[in-house]
Design an enzyme around this catalytic site. Structure first.
Site, PDB file in Angstrom:
ATOM      1  N   TYR A 151       5.231  -6.375  -0.070  1.00 15.50           N
ATOM      2  CA  TYR A 151       4.670  -6.425   1.362  1.00 15.50           C
ATOM      3  C   TYR A 151       5.419  -7.252   2.235  1.00 15.50           C
ATOM      4  CZ  TYR A 151       0.926  -7.179   4.768  1.00 15.50           C
ATOM      5  OH  TYR A 151       0.533  -7.569   5.888  1.00 15.50           O
ATOM      6  N   TYR A 161      -1.744 -14.470   3.450  1.00 20.54           N
ATOM      7  CA  TYR A 161      -0.943 -13.804   2.260  1.00 20.54           C
ATOM      8  C   TYR A 161      -0.642 -14.912   1.265  1.00 20.54           C
ATOM      9  CZ  TYR A 161       1.263 -10.181  -0.111  1.00 20.54           C
ATOM     10  OH  TYR A 161       1.809  -9.345  -1.222  1.00 20.54           O
TER      11      TYR A 161
HETATM   12  P1  NAI Z   1      -4.631  -3.607  -7.746  1.00 20.87           P
HETATM   13  O1  NAI Z   1      -5.457  -4.663  -7.829  1.00 20.87           O
HETATM   14  O2  NAI Z   1      -5.111  -1.937  -7.900  1.00 20.87           O
HETATM   15  O3  NAI Z   1      -3.295  -3.758  -8.594  1.00 20.87           O
HETATM   16  C1  NAI Z   1      -3.018  -4.813  -9.162  1.00 20.87           C
HETATM   17  C2  NAI Z   1      -2.763  -4.861 -10.605  1.00 20.87           C
HETATM   18  O4  NAI Z   1      -1.928  -5.874 -11.221  1.00 20.87           O
HETATM   19  C3  NAI Z   1      -3.985  -4.427 -11.342  1.00 20.87           C
HETATM   20  O5  NAI Z   1      -4.086  -3.264 -11.944  1.00 20.87           O
HETATM   21  C4  NAI Z   1      -4.075  -5.611 -12.254  1.00 20.87           C
HETATM   22  O6  NAI Z   1      -4.742  -5.516 -13.443  1.00 20.87           O
HETATM   23  C5  NAI Z   1      -2.669  -6.033 -12.634  1.00 20.87           C
HETATM   24  N1  NAI Z   1      -2.206  -7.243 -13.250  1.00 20.87           N
HETATM   25  C6  NAI Z   1      -2.678  -8.589 -12.530  1.00 20.87           C
HETATM   26  N2  NAI Z   1      -2.327  -9.413 -13.503  1.00 20.87           N
HETATM   27  C7  NAI Z   1      -1.505  -8.635 -14.791  1.00 20.87           C
HETATM   28  C8  NAI Z   1      -1.016  -9.102 -15.878  1.00 20.87           C
HETATM   29  N3  NAI Z   1      -0.921 -10.484 -16.021  1.00 20.87           N
HETATM   30  N4  NAI Z   1      -0.316  -8.298 -16.610  1.00 20.87           N
HETATM   31  C9  NAI Z   1      -0.459  -7.004 -16.206  1.00 20.87           C
HETATM   32  N5  NAI Z   1      -0.766  -6.538 -15.111  1.00 20.87           N
HETATM   33  C10 NAI Z   1      -1.499  -7.453 -14.210  1.00 20.87           C
HETATM   34  O7  NAI Z   1      -4.002  -3.620  -6.233  1.00 20.87           O
HETATM   35  P2  NAI Z   1      -2.693  -2.714  -5.316  1.00 20.87           P
HETATM   36  O8  NAI Z   1      -2.850  -3.141  -4.031  1.00 20.87           O
HETATM   37  O9  NAI Z   1      -2.674  -1.381  -6.016  1.00 20.87           O
HETATM   38  O10 NAI Z   1      -1.505  -3.504  -6.045  1.00 20.87           O
HETATM   39  C11 NAI Z   1      -0.452  -3.130  -6.502  1.00 20.87           C
HETATM   40  C12 NAI Z   1       0.868  -3.622  -5.873  1.00 20.87           C
HETATM   41  O11 NAI Z   1       0.915  -3.150  -4.686  1.00 20.87           O
HETATM   42  C13 NAI Z   1       0.744  -5.254  -5.988  1.00 20.87           C
HETATM   43  O12 NAI Z   1       2.241  -5.786  -6.290  1.00 20.87           O
HETATM   44  C14 NAI Z   1       0.442  -5.538  -4.669  1.00 20.87           C
HETATM   45  O13 NAI Z   1       1.054  -6.758  -4.268  1.00 20.87           O
HETATM   46  C15 NAI Z   1       1.190  -4.553  -3.933  1.00 20.87           C
HETATM   47  N6  NAI Z   1       1.067  -4.205  -2.500  1.00 20.87           N
HETATM   48  C16 NAI Z   1      -0.312  -4.095  -2.190  1.00 20.87           C
HETATM   49  C17 NAI Z   1      -0.786  -3.799  -0.862  1.00 20.87           C
HETATM   50  C18 NAI Z   1      -2.198  -3.732  -0.389  1.00 20.87           C
HETATM   51  O14 NAI Z   1      -2.474  -4.015   0.628  1.00 20.87           O
HETATM   52  N7  NAI Z   1      -2.861  -3.266  -1.304  1.00 20.87           N
HETATM   53  C19 NAI Z   1       0.318  -3.711   0.075  1.00 20.87           C
HETATM   54  C20 NAI Z   1       1.698  -3.931  -0.153  1.00 20.87           C
HETATM   55  C21 NAI Z   1       1.977  -4.193  -1.639  1.00 20.87           C
END
Ligand code: NAI
Length: 279
Positions: A151, A161
């Site tokens: 991000y 953030y």
């Molecule tokens: P999400 O909450 O659906 O996905 C985050 C994932 O990380 C979850 O599936 C969670 O279980 C997993 N996770 C957390 N701790 C973990 C661990 N110890 N081992 C394995 N998996 C673990 O949310 P999202 O938004 O799909 O996030 C995915 C990526 O996208 C992240 O890196 C987030 O920072 C990035 N991102 C998200 C944005 C947003 O606005 N939602 C914008 C830009 C980037």
């Protein structure tokens, strides 16, 4: 309208980290990768498996295997990539779509971070990329592609953030550092900097709705959604981008190049006039 697929990932095998529910970026990425002919293992943290509906996603992706792995644990990652090797022989892609900050969840201000949680944020959200590439190395085919989600908060300050800004800056640095070393095997490593998106992680950030609206109004193309993010990631996993590496690629409707536009200016003017004392 029915979606058009191009077979861009026919014959490619990989591992997708981070699908939790339908809103997850990784969930949409898995669906598009499958549509383009890719095969993969889906993985998430053992604790997340209790809430994640990965059996549904697996079913939608031709009964893709689901393997639990905590990205902060070397032994879990080792087991995961051993499983990938026995299933596929070698792998052609990895998607890192993982992040978590306890400081954000508990609304700890940046100037008063709990360091134990700060270290955990860095471990889960950034160092995990290093750890996963390290354990994947013996299994990665030459010419493979690794993509991690990031991000713009890594470069600019979005106050809420919090420590994730630091984690994303580290994540992007690891992508460049490892990418530079993997060039001789034609393996590429890139980060995709996505618009704010309503997901479990996204919605956990204080003031997320305001952040989302601001970005949407400022971006010439509006915010990119999760399906659009998946489309972009597919191109980076495909052979069409075989010379793209060490890049932080913005997928944000143009937000990262904007300063001000008329839509946001009008909102500011309205808010300034509402704040004027009434005669
Ligand atoms: P999400 O909450 O659906 O996905 C985050 C994932 O990380 C979850 O599936 C969670 O279980 C997993 N996770 C957390 N701790 C973990 C661990 N110890 N081992 C394995 N998996 C673990 O949310 P999202 O938004 O799909 O996030 C995915 C990526 O996208 C992240 O890196 C987030 O920072 C990035 N991102 C998200 C944005 C947003 O606005 N939602 C914008 C830009 C980037």
């Amino acid at each position: 309208m029915a979606r058009k697929y191009y077979g861009l990932l026919e014959g490619k095998k990989g591992v997708i980290f981070g699908a939790l529910n339908e809103q997850s970026l990784a969930w949409q990425i898995a669906l598009q990768v499958y549509g383009e002919g890719g095969q993969f293992i889906l993985t998430n943290a053992p604790i997340a498996m209790r809430f994640a509906s990965l059996d549904v996603l697996s079913y939608q992706c031709g009964n893709a295997s689901v393997v639990a792995a905590d990205v902060t644990k070397d032994e879990d990652l080792q087991q995961l990539f051993t499983e990938a090797q026995s299933r596929f022989g070698g792998i052609d892609f990895i998607v890192h779509s993982v992040g978590r900050s306890e400081n954000i969840r508990k609304k700890t201000p940046y100037e008063n971070l709990r360091y134990e949680w700060y270290l955990k944020t860095l471990d889960i959200s950034a160092i995990s990329l290093h750890r996963m590439i390290l354990h994947a190395l013996p299994v990665l085919n030459d010419g493979a592609s690794i993509v991690a989600l990031t991000y713009i908060g890594s470069h600019r300050i979005f106050s809420e953030y919090n420590d994730m800004s630091d984690a994303k800056a580290l994540l992007e640095a690891i992508a460049r550092n490892f990418g530079a070393r993997l060039g001789e095997r034609k393996i590429r490593v890139n980060t995709v900097s996505q618009s704010p998106t309503h997901t479990t992680a996204g919605n956990g950030i204080a003031g997320f709705d305001a952040l989302y609206e601001f970005a949407d109004k400022l971006s010439p193309l509006g915010n990119a959604n999760a399906e659009e993010c998946a489309d972009y990631v597919v191109t980076l996993l495909s052979d069409l981008t075989s010379k793209v590496t060490l890049q932080n690629l913005y997928h944000d409707g143009g937000f990262s190049q904007m300063g001000m536009n008329e839509r946001v200016m009008r909102l500011m003017e309205l808010s300034a006039s509402a704040a004027q004392p009434q005669p």
